[in-house]
Motif scaffolding. Structure first.
Motif, PDB file in Angstrom:
ATOM      1  N   GLU A 133     -18.651  24.980 -52.145  1.00 26.39           N
ATOM      2  CA  GLU A 133     -19.590  25.995 -51.654  1.00 26.39           C
ATOM      3  C   GLU A 133     -18.890  27.293 -51.254  1.00 26.39           C
ATOM      4  N   LYS A 150     -29.399  26.828 -49.368  1.00 22.51           N
ATOM      5  CA  LYS A 150     -28.134  26.156 -49.663  1.00 22.51           C
ATOM      6  C   LYS A 150     -27.087  27.199 -50.061  1.00 22.51           C
ATOM      7  N   LEU A 151     -25.837  26.920 -49.742  1.00 22.97           N
ATOM      8  CA  LEU A 151     -24.755  27.863 -50.023  1.00 22.97           C
ATOM      9  C   LEU A 151     -24.139  27.680 -51.400  1.00 22.97           C
TER      10      LEU A 151
END
Length: 165
Positions: free
Chosen positions: A81, A105-106
Motif C-alpha cells: 500500500e 482503501k490505500l
C-alpha cells in the motif's frame, strides 16, 4: 508449493459469508465491498465466485508501474500500500478484472490467500457448501478456465444451464 482456491459455482448458495469472513479478516469489520472474494449473481440463480486465479504470468504484477505488487510464497499476489497509487493499471492487465479499487482503501484489493489459510474457504466448508476448496495450484489449463470476467462467467453458466454448451 503454490496453493489455489478451487471454485465450484454449482455448490455456491450465494450466501456471501465468504465476503463477510474475508472483510472481517482483512478490515476488521463487515465490509463486503472490500472483500478479496466477490459473489456475483448477474443472472438469478447462477452465482459466480470471483477472486484472483493467480495467473501463471501474473500480468497484474508485471504491469504495475510502481512495483507495488509482488507474489508470495503461496503464489498469492501481495500489495504494498505504500507504493500503490491506485492507478488501475493492474485492473486493466488482469484478464478477469479481479483487482479492485475501493473507496477508503490505500491500495488495490487482490486476494492474498490469507497467508495460506483463506477464511473464505474455511467458512464455506463450515457451512457445508464446499463451493471453495483449497488445493495445490493446478496446471495452467485449469486456471485459464477461471480467467474471465463475472459477466462472461455468468453467460457461460447460462449457456450450460440451458444446454447450449
Amino acid at each position: 508449493m503454490p496453493i489455489w482456491i478451487l471454485r465450484d459455482f454449482s455448490k455456491c448458495s450465494s450466501c456471501k459469508l465468504c465476503e463477510i469472513a474475508c472483510s472481517l479478516k482483512h478490515e476488521g469489520v463487515v465490509w463486503p465491498e472490500a472483500s478479496r472474494i466477490r459473489i456475483y449473481e448477474l443472472i438469478p440463480g447462477l452465482p459466480v465466485i470471483s477472486t484472483c486465479v493467480q495467473c501463471d504470468d501474473y500480468p497484474c504484477v508485471s504491469s504495475c508501474p510502481f512495483q507495488a505488487l509482488s507474489t508470495g510464497e503461496h503464489g498469492q499476489v501481495l500489495v504494498d500500500e505504500n507504493k500503490c497509487t491506485l492507478c488501475g493499471t493492474c485492473v486493466y492487465a488482469c484478464p478477469g478484472k479481479i483487482p479492485r479499487i475501493v473507496r477508503g482503501k490505500l491500495g488495490v484489493i487482490i486476494c492474498d490467500l490469507c497467508n495460506g489459510e483463506p477464511e473464505c474457504v474455511k467458512i464455506c466448508g463450515e457451512m457445508g457448501y464446499h463451493a471453495l476448496q483449497l488445493v495445490n495450484k493446478p496446471d495452467g489449463e485449469i486456471v485459464k478456465n477461471y480467467l474471465v470476467s463475472p459477466e462472461d462467467a455468468s453467460l457461460k453458466l447460462l449457456a450450460k444451464a440451458i444446454g447450449e454448451e
